[in-house]
Design a protein around this motif. Structure first.
Motif, short mmCIF file in Angstrom:
data_model
loop_
_atom_site.label_atom_id
_atom_site.label_comp_id
_atom_site.label_asym_id
_atom_site.label_seq_id
_atom_site.Cartn_x
_atom_site.Cartn_y
_atom_site.Cartn_z
N ASP A 14 0.84 -1.20 0.00
CA ASP A 14 0.00 0.00 0.00
C ASP A 14 0.87 1.25 0.00
O ASP A 14 1.21 1.79 1.06
CB ASP A 14 -0.94 -0.01 1.21
CG ASP A 14 -2.04 1.02 1.11
OD1 ASP A 14 -1.89 2.01 0.36
OD2 ASP A 14 -3.07 0.84 1.77
N PRO A 15 1.27 1.72 -1.18
CA PRO A 15 2.16 2.87 -1.26
C PRO A 15 1.61 4.13 -0.59
O PRO A 15 2.37 4.90 -0.02
CB PRO A 15 2.32 3.10 -2.77
CG PRO A 15 1.97 1.81 -3.41
CD PRO A 15 0.96 1.17 -2.51
N GLN A 16 0.31 4.32 -0.61
CA GLN A 16 -0.27 5.52 -0.01
C GLN A 16 -0.07 5.52 1.50
O GLN A 16 0.30 6.54 2.08
CB GLN A 16 -1.75 5.64 -0.34
CG GLN A 16 -2.36 6.94 0.13
CD GLN A 16 -3.77 7.11 -0.39
OE1 GLN A 16 -4.45 6.16 -0.77
NE2 GLN A 16 -4.22 8.35 -0.42
N VAL A 17 -0.28 4.39 2.15
CA VAL A 17 -0.08 4.29 3.60
C VAL A 17 1.38 4.55 3.95
O VAL A 17 1.68 5.32 4.87
CB VAL A 17 -0.55 2.92 4.13
CG1 VAL A 17 -0.06 2.68 5.55
CG2 VAL A 17 -2.06 2.81 4.07
N LEU A 18 2.29 3.92 3.22
CA LEU A 18 3.71 4.13 3.52
C LEU A 18 4.16 5.54 3.17
O LEU A 18 5.01 6.10 3.87
CB LEU A 18 4.58 3.10 2.81
CG LEU A 18 4.54 1.70 3.42
CD1 LEU A 18 5.61 0.82 2.79
CD2 LEU A 18 4.69 1.71 4.92
N ALA A 19 3.61 6.13 2.12
CA ALA A 19 3.95 7.52 1.79
C ALA A 19 3.56 8.44 2.94
O ALA A 19 4.34 9.30 3.36
CB ALA A 19 3.27 7.95 0.49
N ARG A 20 2.37 8.26 3.46
CA ARG A 20 1.91 9.08 4.59
C ARG A 20 2.84 8.89 5.80
O ARG A 20 3.26 9.86 6.43
CB ARG A 20 0.47 8.70 4.94
CG ARG A 20 -0.19 9.65 5.90
CD ARG A 20 -1.67 9.32 6.15
NE ARG A 20 -2.41 8.97 4.94
CZ ARG A 20 -2.99 7.79 4.72
NH1 ARG A 20 -2.92 6.82 5.62
NH2 ARG A 20 -3.64 7.56 3.61
N PHE A 21 3.16 7.63 6.12
CA PHE A 21 4.03 7.33 7.26
C PHE A 21 5.40 7.97 7.09
O PHE A 21 5.87 8.72 7.95
CB PHE A 21 4.17 5.81 7.42
CG PHE A 21 5.14 5.41 8.50
CD1 PHE A 21 4.77 5.42 9.83
CD2 PHE A 21 6.43 5.01 8.19
CE1 PHE A 21 5.66 5.04 10.83
CE2 PHE A 21 7.33 4.64 9.17
CZ PHE A 21 6.94 4.65 10.50
N GLY A 35 -2.14 7.30 -9.15
CA GLY A 35 -3.15 6.48 -8.49
C GLY A 35 -2.61 5.96 -7.19
O GLY A 35 -2.05 6.70 -6.39
N ASN A 36 -2.78 4.66 -6.98
CA ASN A 36 -2.18 4.02 -5.80
C ASN A 36 -1.08 3.06 -6.24
O ASN A 36 -0.74 2.14 -5.53
CB ASN A 36 -3.25 3.30 -4.97
CG ASN A 36 -2.75 2.98 -3.58
OD1 ASN A 36 -1.91 3.67 -3.02
ND2 ASN A 36 -3.25 1.91 -3.00
N PHE A 38 2.17 4.13 -7.38
CA PHE A 38 3.44 4.58 -6.82
C PHE A 38 3.29 6.00 -6.29
O PHE A 38 2.46 6.78 -6.74
CB PHE A 38 4.59 4.49 -7.83
CG PHE A 38 4.73 5.69 -8.73
CD1 PHE A 38 4.12 5.73 -9.95
CD2 PHE A 38 5.49 6.79 -8.33
CE1 PHE A 38 4.25 6.84 -10.77
CE2 PHE A 38 5.63 7.90 -9.14
CZ PHE A 38 5.00 7.93 -10.37
N PHE A 39 4.12 6.29 -5.29
CA PHE A 39 4.23 7.62 -4.72
C PHE A 39 5.72 7.93 -4.63
O PHE A 39 6.49 7.10 -4.15
CB PHE A 39 3.63 7.69 -3.31
CG PHE A 39 2.14 7.73 -3.29
CD1 PHE A 39 1.47 8.92 -3.06
CD2 PHE A 39 1.39 6.59 -3.51
CE1 PHE A 39 0.08 8.97 -3.05
CE2 PHE A 39 0.01 6.62 -3.50
CZ PHE A 39 -0.65 7.81 -3.26
N GLU A 40 6.11 9.10 -5.10
CA GLU A 40 7.48 9.57 -4.88
C GLU A 40 7.40 10.65 -3.81
O GLU A 40 6.67 11.62 -3.95
CB GLU A 40 8.11 10.13 -6.14
CG GLU A 40 9.55 10.59 -5.89
CD GLU A 40 10.27 11.05 -7.13
OE1 GLU A 40 11.50 11.22 -7.05
OE2 GLU A 40 9.62 11.23 -8.18
N ILE A 41 8.15 10.45 -2.74
CA ILE A 41 8.18 11.42 -1.66
C ILE A 41 9.60 11.95 -1.51
O ILE A 41 10.57 11.27 -1.88
CB ILE A 41 7.67 10.82 -0.32
CG1 ILE A 41 8.58 9.69 0.17
CG2 ILE A 41 6.22 10.33 -0.48
CD1 ILE A 41 8.26 9.19 1.56
N GLY A 42 9.71 13.16 -1.00
CA GLY A 42 11.04 13.71 -0.82
C GLY A 42 10.98 15.06 -0.14
O GLY A 42 9.90 15.55 0.23
#
Length: 126
Positions: A14-21, A35-36, A38-42
């Motif tokens: 669940d990329p969205q949950v881990l992105a939020r965390f 969508g759900n 992939f998420f790139e965070i930085g």
């Protein structure tokens, strides 16, 4: 000339949950998403800055075997005990990998069980 780490990629259910965390843990923002899948965070300055971005990529099936790479984090604005309390409230949980209890770090797991360590030293924010 040498290379520099620009991105870390983590397959997850669940990329969205881990992105939020991880955004909360690292004070990152979502830089891109599809969508759900992939998420790139930085960091707010985005890709190419002094810190690598993290890509959380959807994988329905976990990779075989244990993940061999884990992330170490250090608090920047509080001591280790206060940061540990914050991380646990965000959804991290203690992980037992056979440590003695005398280590100067804490082994934790993110919401999907990926291990990471909270080290003792406090670092200056970038």
């Amino acid at each position: 000339m040498a290379c520099r780490i620009s991105e870390l990629v983590l397959g997850c259910r669940d990329p969205q949950v881990l992105a939020r965390f991880w955004c909360e843990v690292l004070d990152f923002v979502v830089l891109d998403s599809e969508g759900n899948e992939f998420f790139e965070i930085g960091p707010r300055e985005g890709f190419g800055g002094p810190q690598p971005t993290i890509i959380l990529s959807r994988r329905d099936e976990p990779e075989p075997g244990k993940t061999r790479l884990h992330i170490d984090v250090n608090a920047t604005d509080r001591d280790q005990d206060a940061e540990l309390e914050r991380l646990l409230k965000l959804g991290a949980r203690p992980a037992d990998i056979g440590q003695s209890g005398d280590e100067p770090w804490h082994v934790l797991a993110d919401p999907e069980g990926n291990e990471f360590c909270l080290l003792k030293a406090r670092l200056n924010p970038l």
